[in-house]
Design an enzyme around this catalytic site. Sequence first.
Site, PDB file in Angstrom:
ATOM      1  N   SER A   1       0.860  -1.183   0.000  1.00  0.00           N
ATOM      2  CA  SER A   1       0.000   0.000   0.000  1.00  0.00           C
ATOM      3  C   SER A   1       0.894   1.229   0.000  1.00  0.00           C
ATOM      4  O   SER A   1       2.046   1.174   0.454  1.00  0.00           O
ATOM      5  CB  SER A   1      -0.843  -0.009   1.282  1.00  0.00           C
ATOM      6  OG  SER A   1      -1.378   1.267   1.548  1.00  0.00           O
TER       7      SER A   1
ATOM      8  N   TYR B   1      -0.144  -0.247  10.626  1.00  0.00           N
ATOM      9  CA  TYR B   1      -0.456  -0.586   9.224  1.00  0.00           C
ATOM     10  C   TYR B   1       0.751  -0.281   8.340  1.00  0.00           C
ATOM     11  O   TYR B   1       1.145  -1.085   7.494  1.00  0.00           O
ATOM     12  CB  TYR B   1      -1.675   0.210   8.749  1.00  0.00           C
ATOM     13  CG  TYR B   1      -2.144  -0.173   7.349  1.00  0.00           C
ATOM     14  CD1 TYR B   1      -2.628  -1.453   7.075  1.00  0.00           C
ATOM     15  CD2 TYR B   1      -2.108   0.750   6.297  1.00  0.00           C
ATOM     16  CE1 TYR B   1      -3.066  -1.804   5.806  1.00  0.00           C
ATOM     17  CE2 TYR B   1      -2.552   0.406   5.022  1.00  0.00           C
ATOM     18  CZ  TYR B   1      -3.027  -0.874   4.781  1.00  0.00           C
ATOM     19  OH  TYR B   1      -3.455  -1.223   3.513  1.00  0.00           O
TER      20      TYR B   1
HETATM   21  N1  LIG Z   1      -8.798  -0.962  -0.361  1.00  0.00           N
HETATM   22  C1  LIG Z   1      -7.781  -0.131  -0.453  1.00  0.00           C
HETATM   23  O1  LIG Z   1      -7.964   1.088  -0.658  1.00  0.00           O
HETATM   24  C2  LIG Z   1      -6.372  -0.633  -0.337  1.00  0.00           C
HETATM   25  C3  LIG Z   1      -5.324   0.290  -0.489  1.00  0.00           C
HETATM   26  C4  LIG Z   1      -4.015  -0.148  -0.354  1.00  0.00           C
HETATM   27  C5  LIG Z   1      -3.765  -1.480  -0.092  1.00  0.00           C
HETATM   28  N2  LIG Z   1      -4.802  -2.351   0.062  1.00  0.00           N
HETATM   29  C6  LIG Z   1      -4.470  -3.760   0.368  1.00  0.00           C
HETATM   30  O2  LIG Z   1      -5.222  -4.611  -0.463  1.00  0.00           O
HETATM   31  C7  LIG Z   1      -5.431  -5.854   0.201  1.00  0.00           C
HETATM   32  C8  LIG Z   1      -6.883  -6.272   0.052  1.00  0.00           C
HETATM   33  O3  LIG Z   1      -7.680  -5.287   0.669  1.00  0.00           O
HETATM   34  P1  LIG Z   1      -9.212  -5.033   0.332  1.00  0.00           P
HETATM   35  O4  LIG Z   1      -9.363  -3.574   0.204  1.00  0.00           O
HETATM   36  O5  LIG Z   1      -9.689  -5.906  -0.750  1.00  0.00           O
HETATM   37  O6  LIG Z   1      -9.859  -5.446   1.752  1.00  0.00           O
HETATM   38  P2  LIG Z   1     -11.021  -6.454   2.174  1.00  0.00           P
HETATM   39  O7  LIG Z   1     -12.180  -6.329   1.250  1.00  0.00           O
HETATM   40  O8  LIG Z   1     -11.241  -6.215   3.621  1.00  0.00           O
HETATM   41  O9  LIG Z   1     -10.359  -7.885   1.955  1.00  0.00           O
HETATM   42  C9  LIG Z   1      -9.345  -8.349   2.808  1.00  0.00           C
HETATM   43  C10 LIG Z   1      -9.398  -9.859   2.847  1.00  0.00           C
HETATM   44  O10 LIG Z   1      -8.399 -10.316   3.764  1.00  0.00           O
HETATM   45  C11 LIG Z   1      -8.971 -11.311   4.562  1.00  0.00           C
HETATM   46  N3  LIG Z   1      -8.315 -11.452   5.854  1.00  0.00           N
HETATM   47  C12 LIG Z   1      -8.216 -10.532   6.834  1.00  0.00           C
HETATM   48  N4  LIG Z   1      -7.621 -11.074   7.917  1.00  0.00           N
HETATM   49  C13 LIG Z   1      -7.360 -12.364   7.616  1.00  0.00           C
HETATM   50  C14 LIG Z   1      -6.786 -13.445   8.324  1.00  0.00           C
HETATM   51  N5  LIG Z   1      -6.388 -13.337   9.608  1.00  0.00           N
HETATM   52  N6  LIG Z   1      -6.672 -14.628   7.698  1.00  0.00           N
HETATM   53  C15 LIG Z   1      -7.090 -14.794   6.441  1.00  0.00           C
HETATM   54  N7  LIG Z   1      -7.651 -13.818   5.710  1.00  0.00           N
HETATM   55  C16 LIG Z   1      -7.797 -12.620   6.302  1.00  0.00           C
HETATM   56  C17 LIG Z   1     -10.407 -10.848   4.749  1.00  0.00           C
HETATM   57  O11 LIG Z   1     -11.185 -11.905   5.221  1.00  0.00           O
HETATM   58  P3  LIG Z   1     -12.581 -11.613   5.977  1.00  0.00           P
HETATM   59  O12 LIG Z   1     -13.496 -11.086   4.916  1.00  0.00           O
HETATM   60  O13 LIG Z   1     -12.970 -12.959   6.466  1.00  0.00           O
HETATM   61  O14 LIG Z   1     -12.302 -10.619   7.042  1.00  0.00           O
HETATM   62  C18 LIG Z   1     -10.741 -10.413   3.341  1.00  0.00           C
HETATM   63  O15 LIG Z   1     -11.129 -11.502   2.555  1.00  0.00           O
HETATM   64  C19 LIG Z   1      -4.959  -5.662   1.642  1.00  0.00           C
HETATM   65  O16 LIG Z   1      -3.695  -6.269   1.800  1.00  0.00           O
HETATM   66  C20 LIG Z   1      -4.854  -4.157   1.782  1.00  0.00           C
HETATM   67  O17 LIG Z   1      -3.879  -3.766   2.723  1.00  0.00           O
HETATM   68  C21 LIG Z   1      -6.086  -1.973  -0.079  1.00  0.00           C
END
Ligand SMILES: NC(=O)c1ccc[n+]([C@@H]2O[C@H](COP(=O)([O-])OP(=O)(O)OC[C@H]3O[C@@H](n4cnc5c(N)ncnc54)[C@H](OP(=O)(O)O)[C@@H]3O)[C@@H](O)[C@H]2O)c1
Length: 320
Positions: free
Chosen positions: A158, A183
Amino acid sequence: MPTPQHRIGSGFGARSTAADVLHGIDLSGKLAIVTGGYSGIGLETTRALAGAGAQVVVPARRRATAEEALAGVHGVEMDELDLADLDSVREFAERFLAGGRSIDIVINNAGIMACPETRVGPGWEAQFATNHLGHFALVNRLWPAIVPGGARVVSVSSGGHGITGIRWDDMQFDNGYDKWQAYGQAKTANVLFAVQLDLLGRDAGVRSFSLRPGAIITALQRHLPKEEMIGLGWIDESGNAIDRSFKTPEQGAATQVWAATSPQLDGMGGVYCEDCDIAEIATSDNGLGVHTYAIDPDQAARLWTRSAELTGVDAFAVAT
Ligand SMILES: NC(=O)c1ccc[n+]([C@@H]2O[C@H](COP(=O)([O-])OP(=O)(O)OC[C@H]3O[C@@H](n4cnc5c(N)ncnc54)[C@H](OP(=O)(O)O)[C@@H]3O)[C@@H](O)[C@H]2O)c1
């Protein structure tokens, strides 16, 4: 030869989607593992890879939710995995390895952001443990199945890595917790992991990348009070994204899908990507580019050693 941390002019950009970057790419016969591949940008990643013909394994901490989210998507299978629990990581890896299949793509996508102070395992800070240590243990345990000569391991970082480097003197926040520092450290760890894994895997032809997906409204923001997101200029009072740089989930998935599959990256690795290209070195704190501490080879080697000590797993340990 390390890959230069410079744009290559991929022809794709911030508005490219996962489907755009996969155009003309056939993933039939390939197997991908996508952590968190059932929510947000992970869900779009799974859909896109499966749509291009890959078999996609989605290990989920909420399997029923994953099955619901991915119902009807051909070529996807679910398993159980909690990255915050190293026994769960080991058990998933053992089940997978017992199946005797090979892995062409690993996307370390799962993550949590800015949660209240949470302790997991032996008292580890949860963002570092989930986002970094869990993936570290997972990839090291799966290493015997990762195909030499072509596989890629992609770690989703990120722009938040710009908040801080690794806090060597207080990695687990024993001296006071800050949700954004935690984070930032975890996301820096994702970048350093890719640097060191690429160094270790290069001779076997396994290459590693990290990336900034962009900003996307997903469940990731679940721990942020609405007022904080309004204050950050991300959403309006109704919860709608108002920052025009926000991407759709299909656009947010594009850079990790590009890093995992693009022939434009053949022979390269160890670099941080953004907007479907290799990123430049950051020149300010605006979230663009990669900070030099996050791609520093000494920091990467030190983090690998420390992570191996903490998790007790290291696929590259030299027997003594
Ligand atoms: N969205 C943004 O703006 C953004 C920006 C920069 C980076 N990112 C990165 O992109 C990645 C995906 O994020 P997203 O936005 O798609 O978020 P999201 O919709 O919350 O998806 C995150 C996923 O990670 C899973 N997860 C969390 N804790 C876990 C654990 N202990 N064991 C196994 N799985 C786990 C969640 O499972 P549950 O659904 O069961 O909780 C969910 O399926 C992350 O690494 C995040 O840091 C996102």
